[in-house]
Design an enzyme around this catalytic site. Sequence first.
Site, PDB file in Angstrom:
ATOM      1  N   CYS A   1      -6.656 -27.263  12.779  1.00 45.17           N
ATOM      2  CA  CYS A   1      -7.861 -28.062  12.968  1.00 45.17           C
ATOM      3  C   CYS A   1      -7.593 -29.561  12.824  1.00 45.17           C
ATOM      4  O   CYS A   1      -8.228 -30.384  13.477  1.00 45.17           O
ATOM      5  CB  CYS A   1      -8.941 -27.610  11.978  1.00 45.17           C
ATOM      6  SG  CYS A   1      -9.618 -25.987  12.421  1.00 45.17           S
TER       7      CYS A   1
ATOM      8  N   ASP B   1       0.866  -1.177   0.000  1.00 47.51           N
ATOM      9  CA  ASP B   1       0.000   0.000   0.000  1.00 47.51           C
ATOM     10  C   ASP B   1       0.910   1.238   0.000  1.00 47.51           C
ATOM     11  O   ASP B   1       2.118   1.137   0.173  1.00 47.51           O
ATOM     12  CB  ASP B   1      -0.972  -0.016   1.179  1.00 47.51           C
ATOM     13  CG  ASP B   1      -0.286   0.126   2.520  1.00 47.51           C
ATOM     14  OD1 ASP B   1       0.909   0.472   2.557  1.00 47.51           O
ATOM     15  OD2 ASP B   1      -0.937  -0.096   3.539  1.00 47.51           O
TER      16      ASP B   1
ATOM     17  N   GLY C   1       0.892   3.912   1.965  1.00 48.54           N
ATOM     18  CA  GLY C   1       1.087   4.625   3.219  1.00 48.54           C
ATOM     19  C   GLY C   1      -0.028   5.615   3.501  1.00 48.54           C
ATOM     20  O   GLY C   1      -0.126   6.164   4.603  1.00 48.54           O
ATOM     21  N   GLY C   2      -0.877   5.848   2.512  1.00 46.77           N
ATOM     22  CA  GLY C   2      -1.950   6.832   2.649  1.00 46.77           C
ATOM     23  C   GLY C   2      -2.842   6.569   3.855  1.00 46.77           C
ATOM     24  O   GLY C   2      -3.057   7.466   4.685  1.00 46.77           O
TER      25      GLY C   2
ATOM     26  N   CYS D   1      -7.272 -27.005   7.928  1.00 46.77           N
ATOM     27  CA  CYS D   1      -5.979 -26.362   8.202  1.00 46.77           C
ATOM     28  C   CYS D   1      -5.166 -27.188   9.203  1.00 46.77           C
ATOM     29  O   CYS D   1      -5.691 -28.050   9.897  1.00 46.77           O
ATOM     30  CB  CYS D   1      -6.182 -24.924   8.710  1.00 46.77           C
ATOM     31  SG  CYS D   1      -6.546 -24.766  10.468  1.00 46.77           S
TER      32      CYS D   1
ATOM     33  N   HIS E   1      -5.511 -20.817  11.547  1.00 41.98           N
ATOM     34  CA  HIS E   1      -6.919 -21.170  11.312  1.00 41.98           C
ATOM     35  C   HIS E   1      -7.736 -19.996  10.766  1.00 41.98           C
ATOM     36  O   HIS E   1      -8.491 -20.162   9.804  1.00 41.98           O
ATOM     37  CB  HIS E   1      -7.592 -21.724  12.563  1.00 41.98           C
ATOM     38  CG  HIS E   1      -9.069 -21.810  12.362  1.00 41.98           C
ATOM     39  ND1 HIS E   1      -9.644 -22.794  11.580  1.00 41.98           N
ATOM     40  CD2 HIS E   1     -10.070 -20.966  12.711  1.00 41.98           C
ATOM     41  CE1 HIS E   1     -10.944 -22.553  11.482  1.00 41.98           C
ATOM     42  NE2 HIS E   1     -11.234 -21.463  12.162  1.00 41.98           N
TER      43      HIS E   1
ATOM     44  N   CYS F   1     -12.941 -27.453   8.651  1.00 41.14           N
ATOM     45  CA  CYS F   1     -11.704 -26.811   8.204  1.00 41.14           C
ATOM     46  C   CYS F   1     -10.582 -27.846   8.105  1.00 41.14           C
ATOM     47  O   CYS F   1     -10.445 -28.703   8.975  1.00 41.14           O
ATOM     48  CB  CYS F   1     -11.311 -25.708   9.186  1.00 41.14           C
ATOM     49  SG  CYS F   1      -9.801 -24.832   8.722  1.00 41.14           S
TER      50      CYS F   1
ATOM     51  N   ASP G   1      -7.846  -7.127   1.563  1.00 41.48           N
ATOM     52  CA  ASP G   1      -6.892  -7.314   2.654  1.00 41.48           C
ATOM     53  C   ASP G   1      -7.560  -6.819   3.922  1.00 41.48           C
ATOM     54  O   ASP G   1      -8.442  -5.972   3.866  1.00 41.48           O
ATOM     55  CB  ASP G   1      -5.611  -6.491   2.432  1.00 41.48           C
ATOM     56  CG  ASP G   1      -5.804  -5.043   2.847  1.00 41.48           C
ATOM     57  OD1 ASP G   1      -6.441  -4.299   2.081  1.00 41.48           O
ATOM     58  OD2 ASP G   1      -5.380  -4.657   3.953  1.00 41.48           O
TER      59      ASP G   1
HETATM   60 ZN   LIG Z   1      -8.814 -24.560  10.778  1.00 36.45          ZN
END
Ligand SMILES: [Zn+2]
Length: 374
Positions: A306, A92, A94-95, A303, A332, A301, A263
């Site tokens: 998990c 970005d 910096g604004g 991940c 997660h 999930c 983001d």
């Molecule tokens: Zn997860």
Amino acid sequence: MSAITWTKSAEDGPARTGTLKTPHGEVRTPAFMPVGTRAAVKAVDPTDLVALGAELILANTYHLMLRPGESLIEEMGGLHGFMAWERPILTDSGGFQIFSLDPEIDEQGATFRSVYDGETLRLTPEESVAVQESLGADIIMVLDVCVGLPAPREVVESGMWRTLRWAERCLAAHSRDDQALFGIVQGGVDADLRKASAEETAALGFPGFGIGGLSVGESAGERNLALEAAVSGLPDDRPRYVMGLGDTEGLLEAITRGADLFDCVIPTRLARHGRVLTRQGDFNLKISAYETDEGPLDPECGCHTCVTHSRAYLRHLVRTGELSAHRLLTIHNLAYTMDLVAEAARAITESRLAELMDEVRRRRRVSPSQADAL
Ligand SMILES: [Zn+2]
């Protein structure tokens, strides 16, 4: 020829899915970017991010120009080499950070204080581009004037026109042809200003566009109208990045309206406070209900967290302040957010994004006990 191209592969109403090609690889859109403010996504490292399937991350010009300074990063191989992340990066301008520091703004640039040592600093559109060229991200952003909402129309309007003038100066200053410079649409929650900002910024010929100045105090309804107005003034064949948006419903609402990139610090920040995002609703892991809970944070999930750990163990780590709690919950919450966006991409391909939105809303309806816990 721009450093990046975006190609649409499917659409569902205004929503679309596609592929962004950058010098450091491809990004499937819509995409959520984990935020690496200081060239680090808090609590995780590039190996974790690759395992999560992150294809694009964000770093912050304001913080990096102050610590460690863009010259040092350039000397160390630019952001990619410095942080050992070989995939695409967006910085970005910096604004947003500067304008949250109550700066003095004039036509030439912004004067503000360093959060690190209080030193008075100056940033112009040209300097923001120069810093971002030293950092070396694939996508860089123009310096914009971000106005907190609510604000009088004349304040929003003058910020919008100044952003446009600064965008022209950033374009003139930008010299690296292996980086893409994105313009930024401003205009608050005024539909006419948003559309005018989008059309005028698009006329400058940027290869992609940020939609800034949202998630700064407006209601969800106001944000949706502003997004629709902005999108109506932008070309169909360029990526659109809604800056600072990352909550579940906000993401789906924006994707529905034709946004491609996002983001937000929310998923990672909540993780560090023991708060868990799931398909069944969000919850606070600290409450006693999870003391002996052998299940994963989210049974749907896949991940690392998990698959490996129980709620009971993770709650123990959070309550005792173990550092690994930050990493495991961050993994997660990022997995949840990126999975949600990937699911939206699949739904667009199958023309069922509206059904997905209904389903997500229905399932996340928070029960009274969970609401108390949050
Ligand atoms: Zn997860």
